[in-house]
Design an enzyme around this catalytic site. Structure first.
Site, short mmCIF file in Angstrom:
data_model
loop_
_atom_site.label_atom_id
_atom_site.label_comp_id
_atom_site.label_asym_id
_atom_site.label_seq_id
_atom_site.Cartn_x
_atom_site.Cartn_y
_atom_site.Cartn_z
N ASP A 116 -15.26 44.75 -42.62
CA ASP A 116 -14.91 45.28 -43.94
C ASP A 116 -15.77 44.64 -45.04
O ASP A 116 -16.19 43.49 -44.92
CB ASP A 116 -13.42 45.02 -44.21
CG ASP A 116 -12.87 45.95 -45.28
OD1 ASP A 116 -13.56 46.91 -45.66
OD2 ASP A 116 -11.74 45.70 -45.74
N LEU B 144 -21.61 40.70 -22.16
CA LEU B 144 -20.61 41.06 -23.18
C LEU B 144 -20.32 42.57 -23.19
O LEU B 144 -21.24 43.38 -23.14
CB LEU B 144 -21.17 40.67 -24.56
CG LEU B 144 -20.28 41.04 -25.75
CD1 LEU B 144 -19.22 39.97 -25.98
CD2 LEU B 144 -21.10 41.23 -27.03
N HIS C 190 -23.39 49.91 -45.56
CA HIS C 190 -23.13 50.27 -44.15
C HIS C 190 -24.38 50.02 -43.31
O HIS C 190 -24.31 49.54 -42.18
CB HIS C 190 -22.71 51.74 -44.04
CG HIS C 190 -21.42 52.05 -44.73
ND1 HIS C 190 -20.30 51.24 -44.62
CD2 HIS C 190 -21.05 53.07 -45.55
CE1 HIS C 190 -19.31 51.76 -45.34
NE2 HIS C 190 -19.74 52.86 -45.91
#
Ligand code: IPE
Ligand code: IPE
Ligand code: MG
Length: 249
Positions: free
Chosen positions: A27, A138, A44
């Site tokens: 955020d 991962l 973004h």
């Protein structure tokens, strides 16, 4: 818990107590851009770099899974131009970083309603998932067009259908059984949830899965979040006492 940026600190991490699964609420992109008098979309764009940085570092530390909240079902309330821009980011992200993520053995997955994204976005993400499916490092999961309440309702519908067809009885309906119908069914339990930008809420992110996770709310805006912030979050996690309702001896 709140933390201000920025620090120059070496955190002494206990490598035997690295969280297995870290979930991030990414955020603050819009505010980061606004501070620079730039359009929200620029935030973004910059925020995607943080995903790469953290995925590589989490992988290096031996974190098994990292899930990032990239777009919520509620984010459709935003201006169409912002939504369209966000839907183009997977292409940019994978064009830039898929090769490197492959080299680092990272697996890509997603949770959410991918079918609601433009077909080109769907294809880019599916290709990244397919190409990285051989990897064993991962697991980087994108929560994309994801909503936690929606996920629970969808799981409930599937189970109700099975009950109606006589495939299961009410006694089969346990927490474990329910969990097997969530989009996260193949992921390890979430140990740590980190939200950037100082907002202290879940915003419909993994409500079931975070029931016993540790929460850290960091004031850093997502594009500024880096390896050091990750280390600090893990250090804080390692200082917590997880009791799961029990009493520590
Ligand atoms: C997070 O940044 C990214 C998405 C929700 C897609 P925001 O766009 O929410 O940034 P702020 O909260 O407005 O600063
Ligand atoms: C949550 O952030 C969604 C994502 C990070 C993708 P928002 O910025 O949409 O959340 P609210 O509106 O502040 O609760
Ligand atoms: Mg926000």
């Amino acid at each position: 818990m709140f933390f201000k940026k920025k620090m120059q600190h070496d955190y002494d991490l206990d490598m035997h107590n690295i969280p297995g699964h870290i979930a991030f609420i990414m955020d603050g992109n819009g505010r980061w851009a606004k501070k620079r008098k730039m359009p929200r979309t620029y935030g973004h764009h910059e925020g995607t770099k943080t995903i790469r940085t953290l995925a590589l570092e989490a992988n290096r530390l031996g974190v098994k899974a990292m899930t990032v909240y990239a777009f919520s079902t509620e984010n459709f309330k935003r201006e169409a131009s912002e939504v369209e821009y966000i839907f183009k980011l997977p292409k940019e992200f994978f064009n830039l970083y898929l090769k490197e993520l492959m080299e680092n053995n990272v697996q890509i997955r997603y949770i959410g309603h991918l079918e609601m994204a433009p077909i080109e976005t769907q294809n880019i993400i599916k290709e990244a998932i397919q190409r990285t499916s051989v990897n064993s490092g991962l697991i980087l999961t994108f929560a994309f067009i994801y909503g936690g309440r929606d996920e629970i309702v969808e799981a409930t519908k599937v189970i109700c259908e099975k009950y109606k067809n006589g495939e299961i009885s009410l006694d089969d309906m346990t927490e474990d059984y329910f969990e097997q119908h969530l989009m996260t069914k193949d992921l390890p339990p979430v140990d740590l949830m980190v939200r950037s930008s100082g907002e202290c809420r879940l915003s419909n992110f993994l409500p079931w899965q975070l029931a016993y996770a540790e929460f850290i709310f960091d004031e850093t805006l997502w594009p500024d979040f880096d390896e050091e912030h990750l280390h600090r979050a893990i250090a804080i996690y390692q200082g917590r006492e997880r009791r799961f309702g029990g009493v520590l001896k």
